[in-house]
Write an enzyme that holds these catalytic residues in place. Structure first.
Site, PDB file in Angstrom:
ATOM      1  N   ALA A 173       0.868  -1.188   0.000  1.00  0.00           N
ATOM      2  CA  ALA A 173       0.000   0.000   0.000  1.00  0.00           C
ATOM      3  C   ALA A 173       0.899   1.231   0.000  1.00  0.00           C
ATOM      4  O   ALA A 173       2.065   1.170   0.398  1.00  0.00           O
ATOM      5  CB  ALA A 173      -0.905   0.004   1.223  1.00  0.00           C
ATOM      6  N   GLU A 213      -5.659  -5.155  -8.666  1.00  0.00           N
ATOM      7  CA  GLU A 213      -5.513  -5.373  -7.215  1.00  0.00           C
ATOM      8  C   GLU A 213      -6.873  -5.342  -6.517  1.00  0.00           C
ATOM      9  O   GLU A 213      -7.142  -6.154  -5.629  1.00  0.00           O
ATOM     10  CB  GLU A 213      -4.581  -4.312  -6.620  1.00  0.00           C
ATOM     11  CG  GLU A 213      -3.131  -4.507  -7.048  1.00  0.00           C
ATOM     12  CD  GLU A 213      -2.206  -3.387  -6.624  1.00  0.00           C
ATOM     13  OE1 GLU A 213      -1.014  -3.655  -6.455  1.00  0.00           O
ATOM     14  OE2 GLU A 213      -2.663  -2.239  -6.472  1.00  0.00           O
TER      15      GLU A 213
HETATM   16  C1  5RP Z   1       0.740  -1.178  -6.974  1.00  0.00           C
HETATM   17  C2  5RP Z   1       0.475  -0.904  -5.560  1.00  0.00           C
HETATM   18  C3  5RP Z   1       1.565  -1.206  -4.599  1.00  0.00           C
HETATM   19  O1  5RP Z   1       1.181  -2.236  -3.782  1.00  0.00           O
HETATM   20  C4  5RP Z   1       1.858   0.042  -3.820  1.00  0.00           C
HETATM   21  O2  5RP Z   1       2.206   1.070  -4.731  1.00  0.00           O
HETATM   22  C5  5RP Z   1       2.990  -0.160  -2.811  1.00  0.00           C
HETATM   23  O3  5RP Z   1       4.150  -0.452  -3.508  1.00  0.00           O
HETATM   24  P1  5RP Z   1       5.560  -0.542  -2.784  1.00  0.00           P
HETATM   25  O4  5RP Z   1       5.506  -1.692  -1.855  1.00  0.00           O
HETATM   26  O5  5RP Z   1       6.535  -0.710  -3.929  1.00  0.00           O
HETATM   27  O6  5RP Z   1       5.797   0.775  -2.078  1.00  0.00           O
HETATM   28  O7  5RP Z   1      -0.572  -0.478  -5.152  1.00  0.00           O
HETATM   29  O8  5RP Z   1      -0.300  -0.715  -7.781  1.00  0.00           O
END
Ligand code: 5RP
EC number: 5.3.1.6
Length: 227
Positions: free
Chosen positions: A84, A104
């Site tokens: 997230a 997602e």
């Molecule tokens: C992808 C997402 C990811 O889960 C979110 O951006 C978090 O990514 P990260 O763990 O690289 O910070 O929503 O669409």
């Protein structure tokens, strides 16, 4: 930071047991969860079926030899682990930094136990410092952009090089620079009702557990059960 992401991902993998259908999230933190599931499949003979949330995760899971099913071939998912971008104290969150928010949310919706893996920097008082990703169909996207502009949402098209980024589902992403989203639930409903918006990155009240890794260790936050 990378070490914290790994701790969060590996901790989440402990919730996975034989026979589960498992949603495999997207992003640099979910990556470690998928790697650990792959390790357990190969080294421990873990028997699971994965459902992926992006083409990137599909490729990773295939390379690891994790058996996969299409979301169309399942009715429910036992557990999904995803990353997230921001999480507030009411367990609302922003997702979509990796442009996979539509897939997602489609995978999260039939999930019985939905877990986010984050490092402590993602925990916020109010959502909105992270630009809110909104996935829009290409047809009419420029008009919708101007609507967002007039509403004061400071929109920008997500770019890939000099072109607009096109998601796995063939849509554009408009990121809204809102600063602070006072009422995420109301704003989510507003976007739900906006024609041309396919999905938005507000995942309100969906998550069951948030696994937070910080330099002091791992904390598992449990969302209050809906009554
Ligand atoms: C992808 C997402 C990811 O889960 C979110 O951006 C978090 O990514 P990260 O763990 O690289 O910070 O929503 O669409």
């Amino acid at each position: 930071m990378e070490a914290l992401k790994k701790v969060a991902g590996v901790t989440a993998a402990q919730y996975v047991t034989d026979g589960m259908t498992v949603g495999l999230g997207t992003g640099s933190t979910a990556y470690y969860f998928v790697e650990e599931i792959g390790r357990r499949v190969n080294e421990e003979g873990l028997q699971i079926v994965g459902v992926t949330t992006s083409s990137v995760t599909t490729k990773q899971a295939e390379n690891l030899g994790i058996p996969l099913k299409s979301v169309d071939d399942i009715d429910s998912i036992d557990l999904t682990v995803d990353g997230a971008d921001e999480v507030d104290k009411d367990f609302n969150g922003i997702k979509g930094g990796g442009a996979a928010l539509l897939m997602e949310k489609i995978v999260a919706t039939p999930t019985k136990e939905y877990i986010w893996v984050v490092d402590a920097s993602k925990m916020v008082e109010h959502l909105g410092a992270f630009k809110l990703p909104v996935e829009v169909v290409q047809y009419g996207a420029d008009r919708l952009f101007r609507v967002f502009e007039k509403a004061g949402y400071k929109p920008s098209f997500r770019m890939k090089g000099k072109d607009r980024l096109v998601t796995d589902m063939k849509n554009y992403i408009i990121d809204l620079d809102l600063g602070c989203i006072e009422d995420p639930v109301a704003f989510g409903h507003l976007l739900d009702e906006t024609v041309g918006v396919v999905e938005h990155g507000l995942f309100n009240g969906m998550v069951d557990k948030v696994i937070v890794a910080s330099k002091d260790g791992v904390t598992v936050l449990e969302a209050p059960k809906a009554v």
